[in-house]
Design a protein around this motif. Structure first.
Motif, PDB file in Angstrom:
ATOM      1  N   SER A  18       0.831  -1.216   0.000  1.00 42.11           N
ATOM      2  CA  SER A  18       0.000   0.000   0.000  1.00 42.11           C
ATOM      3  C   SER A  18       0.859   1.257   0.000  1.00 42.11           C
ATOM      4  O   SER A  18       0.346   2.373   0.044  1.00 42.11           O
ATOM      5  N   GLU A  20       2.712   4.024  -1.626  1.00 40.51           N
ATOM      6  CA  GLU A  20       2.636   4.625  -2.955  1.00 40.51           C
ATOM      7  C   GLU A  20       4.016   4.901  -3.547  1.00 40.51           C
ATOM      8  O   GLU A  20       4.209   4.801  -4.755  1.00 40.51           O
ATOM      9  N   LYS A  21       4.982   5.259  -2.692  1.00 41.26           N
ATOM     10  CA  LYS A  21       6.349   5.479  -3.189  1.00 41.26           C
ATOM     11  C   LYS A  21       6.924   4.158  -3.718  1.00 41.26           C
ATOM     12  O   LYS A  21       7.564   4.122  -4.781  1.00 41.26           O
ATOM     13  N   HIS A  23       5.097   1.724  -4.802  1.00 40.72           N
ATOM     14  CA  HIS A  23       4.321   1.477  -6.019  1.00 40.72           C
ATOM     15  C   HIS A  23       4.991   2.128  -7.231  1.00 40.72           C
ATOM     16  O   HIS A  23       5.123   1.517  -8.299  1.00 40.72           O
ATOM     17  N   LEU A  52       0.613   8.621 -10.169  1.00 44.12           N
ATOM     18  CA  LEU A  52       1.343   8.595  -8.897  1.00 44.12           C
ATOM     19  C   LEU A  52       2.347   9.744  -8.814  1.00 44.12           C
ATOM     20  O   LEU A  52       2.581  10.309  -7.736  1.00 44.12           O
ATOM     21  N   LYS A  55       0.537  12.754  -7.701  1.00 47.77           N
ATOM     22  CA  LYS A  55       0.112  12.593  -6.307  1.00 47.77           C
ATOM     23  C   LYS A  55       1.284  12.751  -5.338  1.00 47.77           C
ATOM     24  O   LYS A  55       1.159  13.367  -4.266  1.00 47.77           O
TER      25      LYS A  55
END
Length: 667
Positions: A18, A20-21, A23, A52, A55
């Protein structure tokens, strides 16, 4: 682990996290692997990474995502979209001062412009990328740039420099983390050697690429290698092996649902069957290729397939079906603005109309093809168009027009022979360099056999144009100096009433007759070590006493001339139905000439001087079936031949000249 397995592992990590970095980092790794196998999922992962990036406020991810989108579009190919994404990526990397990224973009821009055939721009970007790679010690970037430069040299027919660039790229990639780059280098070397006609080395390099690609599990690349090997075997007329490799490529492309690749494989298989004259199987595979290309809306290849289908129907005499598919191909070629494809279809449509007796229609098609030939400057297309127009006019009974176009065809054909010689010299030198590099390889003995055959073929072609001494000087120095020769004898002949005769024969019959006669002249000239200089239409020019001195130059030329007249008289008896065809005039003069190579883009050996002009006047003022010699030649041979003094005869631009007829029965 194969690339596909690596991608699946990364996707599993992506799904289980989970962060995001993380990801974004995983997406970047996935994209790096996807580019290697040209995955259709690149846009999906790139769009995810772009989102991403926004974001996380991390512009580096955005820059790389845009670059991978550009590479994907280049593969499609959608070159304008690819260039747009590259320019956006470059702006991002420049704002970040990320030199590795900047180098990668410049390398990609170079490939875009190579695909656009804008080699000046492509070279500029490749050299900038190479400079940055050297500055940052980025071996991957340097290797990519060297490979781009190799492609540019290859498209410019500079094979030695292309080879050096590819080998430098291979050296940089060997032992590095970018081992996949080696496969690309080997493939490009294979394609280069295929173009140079070195099929053994071509297959060897493609097999090296194949081994690497199989290790990576890159099915797209594996299929491409089998495709390239199939094309090489086809060029060697080894159709069985060619079909085997194309079938393997088709099977792999079907397994991975590569629709573009499948269509390409079906087309290649169709081409092989067409070369084998197996028209039913060729047609079957063309239709399968067409079905897929229509499904994916690949207009270029739809045109290729309709073109092939129409040609196959035409070969079998199914003219209605041939025209149907050729006209569709015509519309499609015009839609994508492919002028050469359009012209080729016009040329085939003209042949079909001719076979039906629709000469006006055939003429219109041939004129359309000629117009495009003039617009594009395609010499091969001009040759074909002139020959077609000559044949059509001949069938229409318009002999003057037929002869005019045939003369243009003949001139262009001879020009192309000269250009072919020059290209053969380049390829010969390239092969010689390859020979020196491969002495330690097991295949050396086999390669030497191949090289010798190609060398003999190239040198034979060169010697058809140049004397052996001049050819050697040209190969050693790259040029040959013009020289003055004081003691030579010039032979000049032409056919009496050639224009009238040509109107009674078809272009092909005319070519066949000239070929038979000039081939006999060549043999006689060779017998007396006389150098043939050239033929111009029905005229034949030769000289003795150069480049090697010959104290018997006048005697040898007169003997050859007498022998030629005897040959023509005998041929006239054998072909009594072709009255006037075998009447030739021969003129001979002795003196000094200047000889040398003329032309830059093609080689031609020629002679100049008053001696040549006087020989031409001897021919013009001679009579059919006789050998007319000048006073200068007579003084050299009067003790060897019986000759009839004709007196002083007025010659154009020369005044009155003493002339003699040699007795053709003399020994």
């Amino acid at each position: 682990m194969t690339i596909l397995e690596e991608i699946e592992t990364l996707k599993a990590k992506l799904a289980s996290s989970s962060d995001e970095k993380l990801h974004a980092d995983l997406l970047l790794s996935i994209l790096q692997n996807c580019v290697v196998i040209n995955s259709k999922q690149i846009p999906e992962f790139a769009e995810h990474l772009l989102a991403l990036s926004e974001k996380l406020a991390e512009p580096t991810y955005k820059a790389w995502a845009l670059l991978y989108l550009s590479i994907f579009k280049r593969f499609e190919p959608d070159l304008d979209a690819s260039q747009k994404f590259s320019e956006q990526s470059l702006t991002c990397f420049q704002e970040l001062y990320n030199k590795k990224g900047i180098s990668a973009v410049y390398n990609n821009m170079s490939r875009i412009f190579i695909s656009k055939h804008n080699f000046a721009e492509a070279k500029k970007y490749a050299e900038i990328a190479l400079e940055i790679g050297i500055e940052t010690n980025n071996k991957e970037g340097m290797a990519w740039a060297h490979e781009s430069l190799g492609l540019i040299h290859e498209f410019s027919d500079n094979y030695p420099n292309a080879e050096r660039s590819y080998l430098k790229a291979l050296e940089l990639n060997t032992g590095s983390a970018f081992a996949y780059g080696m496969a690309s280098n080997y493939s490009n070397l294979g394609n280069l050697y295929k173009l140079a006609g070195d099929y053994l080395r071509a297959v060897t390099n493609h097999l090296e690429a194949l081994k690497i690609l199989e290790q990576f599990g890159n099915k797209f690349g594996v299929a491409s290698c089998h495709n390239n090997i199939g094309i090489i075997y086809s060029k060697q007329k080894n159709f069985k092996e060619s079909l085997k490799h194309h079938e393997i490529a088709l099977k792999i492309r079907t397994e991975v649902n590569d629709r573009h690749g499948m269509a390409g494989s079906y087309s290649n298989i169709a081409n092989v069957y067409a070369d084998m004259k197996d028209y039913p199987h060729s047609l079957e595979h063309y239709l399968k290729a067409l079905s897929i290309n229509e499904e994916i809306n690949n207009v270029n290849w739809m045109a290729v397939n309709h073109h092939g289908i129409g040609t196959i129907y035409g070969e079998q005499g199914y003219n209605a079906k041939a025209k149907e598919h050729l006209n569709i191909a015509l519309v499609l070629w015009q839609k994508v603005e492919n002028k050469l494809g359009t012209a080729n279809v016009y040329e085939i449509l003209g042949r079909v109309s001719c076979s039906e007796g629709h000469f006006e229609e055939a003429l219109a098609y041939a004129k359309h093809a000629m117009q495009i030939a003039e617009e594009t400057g395609s010499k091969e297309l001009k040759i074909n168009s002139n020959f077609s127009l000559s044949g059509i006019y001949q069938l229409m009974g318009k002999h003057k027009e037929a002869l005019d176009y045939f003369r243009k065809y003949h001139f262009l054909k001879e020009e192309m022979v000269g250009e072919t010689v020059q290209k053969q010299v380049t390829e010969l030198n390239f092969r010689h360099n390859l020979e020196r590099k491969e002495k330690d390889l097991e295949i050396e003995q086999l390669r030497n056999v191949e090289l010798k055959r190609e060398k003999d073929r190239s040198e034979s072609l060169l010697l058809n144009i140049l004397p052996s001494e001049v050819a050697e000087e040209l190969k050693e120095k790259g040029n040959a100096d013009a020289k003055l020769f004081n003691d030579v004898t010039v032979f000049f002949s032409d056919f009496k009433s050639f224009t009238t005769i040509s109107e009674k024969l078809t272009p092909q019959e005319l070519v066949n007759e000239l070929h038979e006669c000039f081939s006999a002249f060549d043999e006689i000239m060779e017998k007396y070590s006389i150098e043939k200089i050239k033929t111009v239409g029905d005229a034949y020019l030769a000289v003795s006493g150069l480049p090697a001195a010959n104290p018997n130059h006048a005697e040898d030329v007169v003997r050859a001339a007498v022998e030629i007249q005897r040959f023509m008289k005998e041929r006239k008896k054998q072909n009594a139905n072709r009255e006037g065809l075998y009447d030739i005039r021969v003129g001979i003069n002795s003196g000094s000439v200047v000889a040398g190579i003329v032309g830059v883009k093609k080689f031609a050996y020629d002679i100049w001087g008053d001696t040549v002009n006087t020989a031409a006047r001897m021919e013009q003022n001679g009579e059919a079936g006789k050998v007319n010699i000048s006073q200068a030649t007579y003084d050299l041979v009067k003790d060897k031949f019986q000759a009839e003094y004709r007196g002083e005869i007025e010659a154009k631009n020369k005044g009155k000249l003493k002339m003699y007829f040699v007795e053709c029965s003399s020994n």
